[in-house]
Design an enzyme around this catalytic site. Structure first.
Site, PDB file in Angstrom:
ATOM      1  N   GLN A 101      16.226  -1.889  95.128  1.00 56.46           N
ATOM      2  CA  GLN A 101      14.775  -1.664  95.225  1.00 56.46           C
ATOM      3  C   GLN A 101      14.501  -0.227  95.649  1.00 56.46           C
ATOM      4  OE1 GLN A 101      12.673  -4.240  98.006  1.00 56.46           O
ATOM      5  NE2 GLN A 101      10.679  -3.713  97.116  1.00 56.46           N
ATOM      6  N   VAL A 102      13.702   0.467  94.876  1.00 54.94           N
ATOM      7  CA  VAL A 102      13.328   1.854  95.172  1.00 54.94           C
ATOM      8  C   VAL A 102      11.878   1.894  95.664  1.00 54.94           C
ATOM      9  CG1 VAL A 102      12.986   4.149  94.181  1.00 54.94           C
ATOM     10  CG2 VAL A 102      14.999   2.793  93.530  1.00 54.94           C
ATOM     11  N   HIS A 110       7.656  -6.089  93.007  1.00 53.67           N
ATOM     12  CA  HIS A 110       7.369  -5.936  91.572  1.00 53.67           C
ATOM     13  C   HIS A 110       8.410  -6.651  90.746  1.00 53.67           C
ATOM     14  CE1 HIS A 110       9.859  -2.516  92.879  1.00 53.67           C
ATOM     15  NE2 HIS A 110      10.416  -2.546  91.674  1.00 53.67           N
ATOM     16  N   PHE A 111       7.961  -7.144  89.608  1.00 53.02           N
ATOM     17  CA  PHE A 111       8.846  -7.781  88.639  1.00 53.02           C
ATOM     18  C   PHE A 111       8.945  -6.860  87.429  1.00 53.02           C
ATOM     19  CE2 PHE A 111       9.443 -12.168  90.159  1.00 53.02           C
ATOM     20  CZ  PHE A 111       8.555 -12.178  91.205  1.00 53.02           C
ATOM     21  N   HIS A 112      10.179  -6.607  87.006  1.00 52.04           N
ATOM     22  CA  HIS A 112      10.418  -5.837  85.778  1.00 52.04           C
ATOM     23  C   HIS A 112      10.470  -6.814  84.601  1.00 52.04           C
ATOM     24  CE1 HIS A 112      11.976  -2.092  87.774  1.00 52.04           C
ATOM     25  NE2 HIS A 112      12.279  -2.941  88.731  1.00 52.04           N
ATOM     26  N   ASP A 170       5.971   0.656  82.930  1.00 46.31           N
ATOM     27  CA  ASP A 170       6.909   1.438  83.744  1.00 46.31           C
ATOM     28  C   ASP A 170       7.053   2.819  83.106  1.00 46.31           C
ATOM     29  OD1 ASP A 170       9.470   2.522  84.785  1.00 46.31           O
ATOM     30  OD2 ASP A 170       9.703   0.532  85.688  1.00 46.31           O
TER      31      ASP A 170
END
Ligand code: AMP
Ligand code: ZN
Length: 136
Positions: free
Chosen positions: A93-94, A99-101, A30
């Site tokens: 959510q942007v 996706h998984f952080h 990220d």
């Protein structure tokens, strides 16, 4: 999905610092980490929220999440790891590609994942549980 930034990363059209590629899923760093070592895991195929992703791809994504968290524990000396995933803007959510952080944590860091605790009225929890069950 021409305008999706994570599709572009999956297609190698914009740069990313990659960690692992299973073929169906991709793990990469990220660029605005909550903590240094913050990794994102995506299915290569575009979908906005979990229900848009096939079972096969979702299985692969979660196995990739596990593989990378194992590597993070081994390599980063972190005390813990948060796995975080948002569905729709109201949930934070942007980027509209699932996706998984994976966020490495250390004891005493001040990253605040705390949330308030609401109280149910009598019977309310059972009521809400019933609504969810009847939609399965
Ligand atoms: P979310 O708020 O759950 O949609 O998270 C989107 C994440 O994508 C944020 O943590 C961003 O820092 C990250 N991000 C956005 N663009 C890029 C990029 N080009 N490469 C890597 N991470 C990105
Ligand atoms: Zn996409």
């Amino acid at each position: 999905m021409q305008e999706c930034i994570f599709c572009k990363i999956a297609e190698n059209k914009i740069p990313s610092v990659n960690i692992y590629d299973s073929g169906k899923s991709l793990a990469f760093m990220d660029i605005m980490p909550a903590r240094k070592g913050h990794v994102l895991v995506i299915p290569r195929k575009h979908g906005e929220i979990l229900s848009d992703i096939s079972e096969e791809d979702l299985k692969d994504v979660i196995l990739t999440v596990r593989k990378v968290t194992d590597a993070m524990f081994k390599s980063l000396c972190c005390d813990g790891i948060n796995v975080h995933q948002c569905n729709r803007a109201a949930a934070g959510q942007v980027v509209n590609h699932v996706h998984f952080h994976l966020i490495p944590r250390s004891e005493g860091d001040n990253l605040n994942f705390g949330w308030p605790h609401e109280a149910y009225d009598k019977g309310e929890m059972e009521n809400i549980a019933g609504k969810i069950r009847s939609s399965l």
